[in-house]
Design an enzyme around this catalytic site. Structure first.
Site, PDB file in Angstrom:
ATOM      1  N   PHE A  18     -15.602 -47.603  48.825  1.00  0.00           N
ATOM      2  CA  PHE A  18     -15.226 -46.923  47.590  1.00  0.00           C
ATOM      3  C   PHE A  18     -14.505 -45.615  47.891  1.00  0.00           C
ATOM      4  O   PHE A  18     -14.982 -44.802  48.691  1.00  0.00           O
ATOM      5  CB  PHE A  18     -16.469 -46.580  46.757  1.00  0.00           C
ATOM      6  CG  PHE A  18     -17.045 -47.731  45.982  1.00  0.00           C
ATOM      7  CD1 PHE A  18     -16.750 -47.896  44.636  1.00  0.00           C
ATOM      8  CD2 PHE A  18     -17.889 -48.643  46.594  1.00  0.00           C
ATOM      9  CE1 PHE A  18     -17.294 -48.957  43.911  1.00  0.00           C
ATOM     10  CE2 PHE A  18     -18.429 -49.705  45.890  1.00  0.00           C
ATOM     11  CZ  PHE A  18     -18.125 -49.868  44.538  1.00  0.00           C
ATOM     12  N   ASP A  19     -13.359 -45.430  47.255  1.00  0.00           N
ATOM     13  CA  ASP A  19     -12.749 -44.117  47.200  1.00  0.00           C
ATOM     14  C   ASP A  19     -13.695 -43.223  46.392  1.00  0.00           C
ATOM     15  O   ASP A  19     -14.556 -43.724  45.661  1.00  0.00           O
ATOM     16  CB  ASP A  19     -11.379 -44.247  46.517  1.00  0.00           C
ATOM     17  CG  ASP A  19     -10.772 -42.920  46.168  1.00  0.00           C
ATOM     18  OD1 ASP A  19     -10.718 -42.047  47.048  1.00  0.00           O
ATOM     19  OD2 ASP A  19     -10.348 -42.745  45.005  1.00  0.00           O
ATOM     20  N   LEU A  20     -13.529 -41.908  46.498  1.00  0.00           N
ATOM     21  CA  LEU A  20     -14.412 -40.993  45.764  1.00  0.00           C
ATOM     22  C   LEU A  20     -13.757 -40.453  44.499  1.00  0.00           C
ATOM     23  O   LEU A  20     -14.143 -40.813  43.386  1.00  0.00           O
ATOM     24  CB  LEU A  20     -14.841 -39.841  46.686  1.00  0.00           C
ATOM     25  CG  LEU A  20     -15.769 -38.783  46.081  1.00  0.00           C
ATOM     26  CD1 LEU A  20     -17.034 -39.409  45.502  1.00  0.00           C
ATOM     27  CD2 LEU A  20     -16.119 -37.731  47.129  1.00  0.00           C
ATOM     28  N   ASP A  21     -12.739 -39.605  44.665  1.00  0.00           N
ATOM     29  CA  ASP A  21     -12.093 -38.975  43.508  1.00  0.00           C
ATOM     30  C   ASP A  21     -11.368 -40.009  42.657  1.00  0.00           C
ATOM     31  O   ASP A  21     -10.501 -40.733  43.135  1.00  0.00           O
ATOM     32  CB  ASP A  21     -11.086 -37.920  43.971  1.00  0.00           C
ATOM     33  CG  ASP A  21     -11.746 -36.769  44.718  1.00  0.00           C
ATOM     34  OD1 ASP A  21     -12.885 -36.419  44.367  1.00  0.00           O
ATOM     35  OD2 ASP A  21     -11.120 -36.223  45.647  1.00  0.00           O
ATOM     36  N   VAL A  30     -12.163 -50.310  46.988  1.00  0.00           N
ATOM     37  CA  VAL A  30     -12.087 -50.009  45.558  1.00  0.00           C
ATOM     38  C   VAL A  30     -11.484 -48.613  45.409  1.00  0.00           C
ATOM     39  O   VAL A  30     -12.024 -47.641  45.962  1.00  0.00           O
ATOM     40  CB  VAL A  30     -13.468 -50.048  44.890  1.00  0.00           C
ATOM     41  CG1 VAL A  30     -13.351 -49.794  43.380  1.00  0.00           C
ATOM     42  CG2 VAL A  30     -14.169 -51.381  45.152  1.00  0.00           C
TER      43      VAL A  30
END
Length: 218
Positions: free
Chosen positions: A8-11, A161
């Site tokens: 997963f990307d964060l921002d 994602v």
């Protein structure tokens, strides 16, 4: 199981981080006596590496961009980091995926220290096997997968994602498929042109897509 590991990307994917990032960029620009211009430009800083955006949107040299990032972090490390919130429905999605046996990890261009502080503050670190930030050579996804112990021949078991084209480009460079999310900061045209394999409009659709892919594989 087609997919076993989910990055997963964060921002813009886990957290609505726009206010903190935009305020931090504005602080840096003001300190450098740069005119901010239209505030909407600051939204473009959410996701990609900061130096890249400083150079692209404000015409900075590499040296100026590095100074801009230094000023950015003066604000971000104290205030901007917590001008943030987790997207509605995301925690439930992460919990569901973890309970189903998937191995989740965060792969973000944000410094790892900041990513971990955010995860602890907003109580989502418990869903992830690891939280990984950018490395000196920029090999973000490879760094995350190496730390997870995923061999290159098993990269087909990984899905990324993310909400921006840089998430997709990074994944594709490593032969990894991508779920682009529309609730973040990228739009449909950006995600499709970058080559997203799937599109999720809302957080709950992430789990639905992964479940459907794995069911079809069986």
């Amino acid at each position: 199981m087609k997919y076993k590991y989910i990055l997963f990307d964060l921002d813009g994917t886990i957290t609505e981080s726009g206010p903190g990032i935009m305020n931090s960029v504005e602080y840096a620009l003001n300190k450098m006596n740069r005119e901010v211009g239209e505030r909407d430009i600051l939204k473009k800083f959410i996701g990609p590496p900061l130096t890249e955006s400083m150079e692209k949107y404000y015409g900075m040299s590499e040296e100026e961009a590095l100074l801009g990032v230094k000023y950015y972090r003066e604000y971000y490390a104290v205030k901007g980091i917590f001008e943030n919130s987790v997207y509605e429905g995301l925690a439930e999605t992460l919990e569901s995926l973890k309970n189903e046996g998937y191995i989740l990890a965060v792969a973000t261009s944000k410094p790892e220290e900041y990513a971990k502080r955010i995860a602890d503050k907003f109580d989502f670190a418990k869903y992830f096997a690891g939280i990984y930030g950018a490395t000196m050579d920029g090999s973000l996804i490879r760094n995350a997968l190496d730390n997870l112990g995923v061999e290159r021949e098993n990269y087909d078991q990984v899905v990324m994602v993310g909400d921006r084209n840089n998430d997709i480009y990074g994944a594709k460079e490593n032969g990894i498929q991508v779920i682009g999310v529309l609730y973040g900061y990228g739009d449909l045209a950006e995600l499709q042109s970058a080559g997203a394999d799937y599109i999720a409009k809302m957080p709950e659709e992430i789990a639905q897509i992964i479940g459907r892919c794995n069911h079809e594989r069986v």
